[in-house]
Design a protein around this motif. Structure first.
Motif, PDB file in Angstrom:
ATOM      1  N   PRO A 187       0.898  -1.254  -0.094  1.00  0.00           N
ATOM      2  CA  PRO A 187       0.016  -0.102   0.136  1.00  0.00           C
ATOM      3  C   PRO A 187       0.745   1.096  -0.074  1.00  0.00           C
ATOM      4  N   GLY A 188       2.070   1.484   0.688  1.00  0.00           N
ATOM      5  CA  GLY A 188       2.550   2.682   0.768  1.00  0.00           C
ATOM      6  C   GLY A 188       3.138   3.162  -0.670  1.00  0.00           C
ATOM      7  N   SER A 189       3.675   2.089  -1.217  1.00  0.00           N
ATOM      8  CA  SER A 189       4.057   2.332  -2.400  1.00  0.00           C
ATOM      9  C   SER A 189       3.216   2.701  -3.524  1.00  0.00           C
ATOM     10  N   VAL A 190       2.164   2.065  -3.807  1.00  0.00           N
ATOM     11  CA  VAL A 190       0.961   1.979  -4.510  1.00  0.00           C
ATOM     12  C   VAL A 190       0.151   3.366  -4.367  1.00  0.00           C
ATOM     13  N   LEU A 191       0.045   3.678  -3.218  1.00  0.00           N
ATOM     14  CA  LEU A 191      -0.859   4.954  -2.869  1.00  0.00           C
ATOM     15  C   LEU A 191      -0.227   6.107  -2.959  1.00  0.00           C
ATOM     16  N   ARG A 192       1.266   6.227  -2.623  1.00  0.00           N
ATOM     17  CA  ARG A 192       2.056   7.392  -3.176  1.00  0.00           C
ATOM     18  C   ARG A 192       2.105   7.652  -4.630  1.00  0.00           C
ATOM     19  N   ASP A 193       2.157   6.558  -5.340  1.00  0.00           N
ATOM     20  CA  ASP A 193       2.157   6.474  -6.846  1.00  0.00           C
ATOM     21  C   ASP A 193       0.862   7.024  -7.341  1.00  0.00           C
ATOM     22  N   LEU A 194      -0.403   6.422  -6.708  1.00  0.00           N
ATOM     23  CA  LEU A 194      -1.499   7.038  -7.045  1.00  0.00           C
ATOM     24  C   LEU A 194      -1.819   8.690  -6.777  1.00  0.00           C
ATOM     25  N   ALA A 195      -1.260   8.989  -5.740  1.00  0.00           N
ATOM     26  CA  ALA A 195      -1.383  10.365  -5.434  1.00  0.00           C
ATOM     27  C   ALA A 195      -0.285  11.189  -6.222  1.00  0.00           C
ATOM     28  N   GLN A 196       0.663  10.928  -6.717  1.00  0.00           N
ATOM     29  CA  GLN A 196       1.681  11.546  -7.825  1.00  0.00           C
ATOM     30  C   GLN A 196       0.854  11.643  -9.056  1.00  0.00           C
TER      31      GLN A 196
END
Length: 194
Positions: free
Chosen positions: A37-46
């Motif tokens: 989640p940390g990686s995917v959610l940061r990528d989605l926010a970007q």
């Protein structure tokens, strides 16, 4: 070690007529690594920040394609392999695609690691996380609105060989809410665990 995941980008489309009244437009992406989640959610926010700033959000298909593009773009440094002689000229980015320029690589990782999936087929069966990114139905010229995300629990969905569309229906979701709240809650939780 890979953390595999599937992301569904979904937009509800209201229909008129004799149908049930609505249907989903869906684009699905397989991500081989960094699916926690940390990686995917940061990528989605970007991704959302970029699409909001450029007013380029055009539904699930475009959003999924841009997600893959940005993810692949972030791995281009693997091509350079730390060699100061190897660079990418912004005026000649097509040089990156010349096969002879990849002879130094065992596997060109920036060409691997993602797949565009048929949503009816569901998942491969070795994923650890499922995500649903719900895009609002809107005119691209309206003010940007919040995305809603669902994040499965770690391996909290059925796994079997064959079509597994039901995995998204039967998944246990550890989070369902705004992307902003998901970042605050799940990324914070990952930091505490580490």
């Amino acid at each position: 070690m890979s953390t595999r995941s599937q992301l569904r980008f979904v937009q509800r489309v209201e229909q008129t007529g004799e149908t049930d009244g609505s249907s989903d437009r869906v684009a699905q992406v397989y991500r081989h690594s960094d699916g926690y989640p940390g990686s995917v959610l940061r990528d989605l926010a970007q991704l959302k920040e970029l699409l909001d700033a450029t007013r380029a959000e055009r539904g699930p298909g475009y959003t999924a394609a841009t997600f893959v593009f940005l993810d692949k773009l972030s791995t281009v440094d693997l091509y350079l392999d730390g060699d100061p002689e190897r660079t990418i000229d912004a005026a000649q980015p097509a040089d990156l695609l010349e096969p002879s320029n990849m002879e130094h690589l065992d596997q060109p990782l920036f060409l691997l690691g993602h797949g565009v999936e048929n949503p009816a087929d569901g998942i491969h069966g070795d994923e650890e996380y499922l995500y649903v990114v719900e895009l609002p139905t809107e005119n691209p010229f309206d003010e940007p609105t919040e995305w809603t995300v669902k994040v499965s629990g770690h391996s909290a969905f059925p796994r079997w060989d064959g079509p597994t569309d039901e995995a998204f229906e039967q998944a246990s979701w550890q989070f369902h809410g705004s992307l902003e709240d998901a970042l605050a809650e799940l990324v914070r939780d990952e930091a505490v665990v580490k």
